[in-house]
Design an enzyme around this catalytic site. Structure first.
Site, short mmCIF file in Angstrom:
data_model
loop_
_atom_site.label_atom_id
_atom_site.label_comp_id
_atom_site.label_asym_id
_atom_site.label_seq_id
_atom_site.Cartn_x
_atom_site.Cartn_y
_atom_site.Cartn_z
N ASP A 126 -24.97 5.74 -20.68
CA ASP A 126 -24.74 5.06 -21.86
C ASP A 126 -25.67 4.36 -22.63
O ASP A 126 -25.18 4.07 -23.74
CB ASP A 126 -23.27 3.85 -21.90
CG ASP A 126 -22.41 5.17 -21.08
OD1 ASP A 126 -22.05 6.42 -20.98
OD2 ASP A 126 -21.64 4.62 -20.63
N GLY A 127 -26.22 4.00 -22.32
CA GLY A 127 -27.37 3.23 -22.86
C GLY A 127 -28.21 4.14 -23.75
O GLY A 127 -28.92 3.85 -25.42
N ASN A 205 -20.69 0.06 -29.75
CA ASN A 205 -20.54 -1.07 -28.35
C ASN A 205 -19.55 -2.26 -29.64
O ASN A 205 -18.23 -1.80 -29.55
CB ASN A 205 -20.69 -0.89 -27.42
CG ASN A 205 -20.48 0.12 -26.41
OD1 ASN A 205 -20.27 0.81 -26.96
ND2 ASN A 205 -21.30 0.06 -25.11
N ASP A 235 -16.28 -19.47 -22.81
CA ASP A 235 -17.83 -18.90 -23.13
C ASP A 235 -17.98 -18.06 -23.95
O ASP A 235 -19.27 -17.88 -24.71
CB ASP A 235 -17.95 -18.06 -21.83
CG ASP A 235 -17.84 -18.92 -20.79
OD1 ASP A 235 -17.81 -20.15 -20.59
OD2 ASP A 235 -18.37 -18.62 -19.53
#
Length: 379
Positions: A126-127, A205, A235
């Site tokens: 996917d990267g 994404n 966070d």
């Protein structure tokens, strides 16, 4: 950055699609939008309606149609890739620092030398596809992604019979998934009127705002179309596309959205509130994210896991849906590819199958007989 799509690409549309007719025609033909008057360029999607651009409410009421601001969503099944001229060139992207991908890379390129084509081939995970999206910050050629990585949620093609699959794409036998991207702009405090260009990126994404190395909670203000919606204490915050909903967002507790759904997902990261749940908003809205004035610390932002930088007090991040999607070539079709990825990569809805009542009855009967036999033997 590459900003021109192939002039040979034609996305066949059997349904409705109206994105400012002049803009739409130039986009479909891969032409630059630099010469279009500023008041005619659709900077972001303001309204999404389906299946008709005119909605009727009773005998008198209807939504007013504005041709420069309305985008109609076509039937995803009508999105097919065709070539109106012989394709000429191909960009092949290999996963970096992975020697196992080198032999198939050489094999594919050797075969393509005979027939050069006009789309992107990704070899990796996917990267690799995210990197291809980063290279093209405007129009993107069709992307054919082969699964040669670790997860492969966005890479539906297997490499074993690549000749047949690439030939099918060359002949126009391919469905497309138009994966929306987010236009992200960082506005620095006091630089609104200066000549320095702000950070301006398209992400496939998600864009993530977090507290970075600080021990304190993030305190982030969220605005939607100029209205203050909430302050995020925790966070951080994830703003994702439907494609990105199955990545960081789902790991943080969000739902999964099919990539053809026009939406933006907002997901808090470890919020300091039990009632702060992920939400889905229309693709046409503009989000503004900034560090709260009374926040104890600054924040950090990253785009598809890259270009990480600090957000200071007074800075703001603007996010909206881009008009330039990533046309991802399907191995089968939009629905089949997505659910196959859910099952194979995320093991979605995998559980031990419930026994049939007949099987349960036989098991009970057998168990009863065994018990009686054991009693007879004992006596």
């Amino acid at each position: 950055m590459t900003d021109q799509v192939s002039p040979l690409l034609d996305i066949q549309c059997n349904g409705h699609l109206d994105i400012n007719n002049d803009m739409h025609n130039r986009f479909q033909n891969g032409s630059s939008t630099k010469n279009i008057p500023r008041n005619r360029v659709l900077r972001r999607t303001r309204s999404l309606n389906a299946p008709s651009p005119i909605q009727q409410f009773g005998p008198c009421g209807r939504i007013m149609k504005n041709s420069s601001m309305v985008m109609t969503i076509q039937d995803p099944a009508s999105q097919r890739l065709t070539w109106y001229k012989p394709p000429l060139t191909v960009l092949v992207i290999k996963k970096v620092r992975d020697n196992s991908v080198l032999p198939p890379f050489v094999q594919l390129v050797t075969w393509l030398i005979e027939d050069r084509i006009d789309f992107i081939v990704c070899l990796g995970g996917d990267g690799t596809l995210l990197y291809a999206s980063l290279l093209f910050q405007q129009s993107v050629p069709p992307v054919m992604a082969f699964h040669l990585g670790s997860l492969g949620f966005l890479t539906p093609f297997e490499f074993d019979n690549f000749q047949e699959q690439v030939t099918n794409v060359l002949e126009g036998h391919a469905a497309l998934t138009l994966r929306s991207r987010l236009r992200c702009i960082i506005m620095r405090k006091g630089e609104e009127n200066k000549e320095k260009q702000p950070t301006n990126l398209l992400v496939l994404n998600e864009v993530v705002v977090d507290r970075g190395p600080s021990p304190y909670l993030s305190n982030i203000d969220l605005f939607i179309d100029g209205k203050h919606v909430t302050s995020v204490q925790g966070d951080g915050l994830i703003v994702s596309t439907p494609t990105g909903s199955t990545a960081y967002a789902v790991a943080a507790g969000a739902s999964m959205i099919h990539p053809s759904v026009p939406a933006i997902m907002i997901t808090p990261i470890c919020p300091h509130s039990l009632s702060f749940r992920p939400i889905v908003v229309p693709a046409g809205v503009e989000l503004k994210i900034s560090v709260s004035p009374d926040s104890r610390n600054t924040s950090w932002v990253s785009f598809d896991g890259r270009n990480r930088q600090e957000l200071f007090h007074g800075d703001s991040l603007r996010v909206t849906t881009s008009i330039y999607p990533v046309p991802s070539i399907c191995a089968v079709d939009q629905i089949t590819d997505w659910f196959d990825s859910l099952a194979e990569c995320l093991h979605w809805n995998v559980r031990k199958k419930q026994k049939h009542l007949d099987e349960l009855s036989d098991l009970t009967h057998s168990s009863s007989n065994d018990t009686l036999d054991s009693l007879d033997r004992d006596s």
